[in-house]
Design an enzyme around this catalytic site. Structure first.
Site, short mmCIF file in Angstrom:
data_model
loop_
_atom_site.label_atom_id
_atom_site.label_comp_id
_atom_site.label_asym_id
_atom_site.label_seq_id
_atom_site.Cartn_x
_atom_site.Cartn_y
_atom_site.Cartn_z
N ARG A 1 0.83 -1.23 0.00
CA ARG A 1 0.00 0.00 0.00
C ARG A 1 0.86 1.27 0.00
NH1 ARG A 1 -2.15 -3.58 -1.32
NH2 ARG A 1 -3.89 -4.71 -0.41
N GLU B 1 -4.49 3.15 6.90
CA GLU B 1 -4.28 3.09 5.44
C GLU B 1 -4.88 4.33 4.77
OE1 GLU B 1 -5.09 -0.75 3.62
OE2 GLU B 1 -5.90 0.25 1.86
N SER C 1 -10.83 -0.76 3.90
CA SER C 1 -10.10 -1.15 5.12
C SER C 1 -9.44 0.10 5.69
CB SER C 1 -9.02 -2.18 4.80
OG SER C 1 -9.62 -3.34 4.32
C1 LIG Z 1 -15.66 -0.08 -0.30
C2 LIG Z 1 -14.17 0.06 -0.52
C3 LIG Z 1 -13.40 -1.06 -0.77
C4 LIG Z 1 -12.03 -0.93 -0.96
N1 LIG Z 1 -11.28 -2.06 -1.21
C5 LIG Z 1 -9.97 -1.94 -1.41
C6 LIG Z 1 -9.17 -3.11 -1.69
O1 LIG Z 1 -9.67 -4.22 -1.78
N2 LIG Z 1 -7.84 -2.94 -1.86
C7 LIG Z 1 -7.23 -1.71 -1.76
O2 LIG Z 1 -6.00 -1.63 -1.94
N3 LIG Z 1 -7.96 -0.60 -1.51
C8 LIG Z 1 -9.29 -0.67 -1.32
N4 LIG Z 1 -10.03 0.45 -1.07
C9 LIG Z 1 -9.34 1.75 -0.91
C10 LIG Z 1 -9.23 2.58 -2.21
O3 LIG Z 1 -10.30 2.27 -3.11
C11 LIG Z 1 -7.90 2.36 -2.93
O4 LIG Z 1 -6.82 2.77 -2.12
C12 LIG Z 1 -7.83 3.11 -4.26
O5 LIG Z 1 -6.72 2.69 -4.97
C13 LIG Z 1 -7.78 4.62 -4.09
O6 LIG Z 1 -7.98 5.20 -5.37
P1 LIG Z 1 -8.64 6.63 -5.52
O7 LIG Z 1 -8.64 6.99 -6.96
O8 LIG Z 1 -9.93 6.69 -4.83
O9 LIG Z 1 -7.56 7.51 -4.77
P2 LIG Z 1 -7.82 8.64 -3.66
O10 LIG Z 1 -8.46 8.04 -2.49
O11 LIG Z 1 -8.48 9.80 -4.30
O12 LIG Z 1 -6.31 9.02 -3.32
C14 LIG Z 1 -5.48 8.09 -2.64
C15 LIG Z 1 -4.05 8.68 -2.60
O13 LIG Z 1 -3.54 8.74 -3.94
C16 LIG Z 1 -3.22 10.10 -4.31
N5 LIG Z 1 -3.61 10.22 -5.74
C17 LIG Z 1 -4.81 9.89 -6.30
N6 LIG Z 1 -4.74 10.02 -7.64
C18 LIG Z 1 -3.49 10.48 -7.94
C19 LIG Z 1 -2.80 10.82 -9.14
N7 LIG Z 1 -3.37 10.73 -10.34
N8 LIG Z 1 -1.52 11.24 -9.05
C20 LIG Z 1 -0.91 11.36 -7.85
N9 LIG Z 1 -1.51 11.07 -6.66
C21 LIG Z 1 -2.78 10.62 -6.72
C22 LIG Z 1 -4.01 10.98 -3.36
O14 LIG Z 1 -3.33 12.21 -3.15
C23 LIG Z 1 -4.03 10.13 -2.09
O15 LIG Z 1 -2.85 10.29 -1.36
C24 LIG Z 1 -11.40 0.35 -0.89
C25 LIG Z 1 -12.20 1.49 -0.64
C26 LIG Z 1 -13.57 1.35 -0.45
C27 LIG Z 1 -14.40 2.58 -0.21
#
Ligand SMILES: Cc1cc2nc3c(=O)[nH]c(=O)nc-3n(C[C@H](O)[C@H](O)[C@H](O)COP(=O)(O)OP(=O)(O)OC[C@H]3O[C@@H](n4cnc5c(N)ncnc54)[C@H](O)[C@@H]3O)c2cc1C
Length: 293
Positions: free
Chosen positions: A169, A289, A219
């Protein structure tokens, strides 16, 4: 030049962050920008740097806890950035803003296997790379080939995966102040029906085990070495524990959920309470996380 003249309607002021986080909390930010091209993003970053403005990058906000007090700076949403998916042979190229569900469907339609693990993760490709997101035995580092980033000096580079320092992560992208623009994923030819069945199975497993009916950020804690966060939280007697509008999910103790109009403070206090209880009972230090802004 200002943000509005570059982005028009895609520059908002006083936007509520709760509209852009899966936790459904977060107050107003000064600017909420949604560039759709690399040029727009570069121009916005120039203004930010020249003005020494505070900024934070958003993907789909599925791993972010935003404070109700808001953010006194610029939020750059990457969800509209390079919104395309293409493939050449077994290599898929997609923009940072593309949803992981769309990529896994695209891979399935083109009989490419290896991305099924990500089908139910509600994030964007950019966010998933930054977090090295993973599930069900797969993670981004297994499929990533190259990542296109905007560097702090304004240059654009393709980086190979070994340059990203991907671990559990984590990556070095935020520490390097880079913004993910696009990426290439290397998959393997497979059988479309089998890939479809695998996606269905993983989605069913998620909805059986996870509280998808409530807002959350997935999580809440990283997996501590040798333990499962959810099991420790359950064993600490915290299943269903509520603090204000926030709760430990009954269905999956690893999830803190927005049970009933939680404030960001409710969620933060609950997270701290869980950490304290688990540390006191089992001597294990849980690490969040979820990213807090
Ligand atoms: C119901 C649910 C289930 C989930 N299951 C999982 C799972 O099974 N496994 C898992 O690993 N995660 C899981 N997650 C967490 C999350 O979906 C992941 O971490 C996902 O990859 C985050 O992507 P995001 O686009 O929403 O990023 P954000 O939440 O918007 O950002 C996350 C981080 O990335 C940075 N960021 C985002 N986009 C960029 C970019 N283009 N360039 C630079 N920095 C950037 C942000 O600044 C922040 O620090 C879950 C979340 C939910 C709500």
């Amino acid at each position: 030049m200002d943000f509005k003249s570059i982005l028009g309607e895609n520059c908002k002021t006083g936007e509520l962050l709760k509209k852009h986080t899966t936790f459904k909390v977060g107050g107003e930010c000064d600017y909420f920008l949604t560039p759709v091209t690399e040029e727009e993003l570069s121009l916005c970053m120039d203004i930010i740097k020249r003005g020494n403005l505070k900024y934070y990058i958003f993907g789909k906000g599925s791993n972010i806890l935003a404070d109700d007090k808001g953010y006194d700076g610029v939020i750059i949403s990457t969800v509209g950035l390079n919104n395309s998916i293409t493939h050449e042979g077994n290599i898929i190229e997609a923009g940072a803003g593309v949803g992981l569900d769309k990529i896994s469907d695209y891979a399935m339609e083109n009989s490419l296997t290896g991305f099924e693990f990500a089908c139910g993760i509600p994030g964007s490709l950019g966010g998933a790379i930054v977090m090295n997101a993973g599930a069900y035995g797969g993670e981004m580092s297994n499929v990533l080939m190259e990542v296109k980033v905007l560097c702090p000096d304004g240059s654009i580079k393709w980086k190979v995966v070994s340059e990203l320092d991907l671990g559990y992560r984590k990556s070095n992208i935020l520490a390097n102040n880079e913004i993910v623009l696009a990426a290439k994923l290397k998959l393997v030819y497979g059988n479309r029906d089998e890939i479809r069945a695998q996606i269905e199975d993983l989605n069913n497993r998620r909805s059986e085990k996870q509280p998808l009916e409530y807002p959350s950020a997935g999580s809440t804690f990283k997996r501590p070495e040798g333990y499962f966060a959810g099991k420790l939280i359950d064993d600490a007697g915290l299943r269903g524990f509520r603090l204000g509008g926030a709760a430990v999910s009954q269905k999956h103790c690893g999830f803190v959920i927005n049970y009933d109009n939680a404030s960001s403070d409710d969620i933060k206090k609950l997270i701290e309470h869980i950490k304290r209880e688990v540390d006191e009972k089992f001597g294990v230090k849980l690490e969040c996380e979820v990213r807090m802004i």
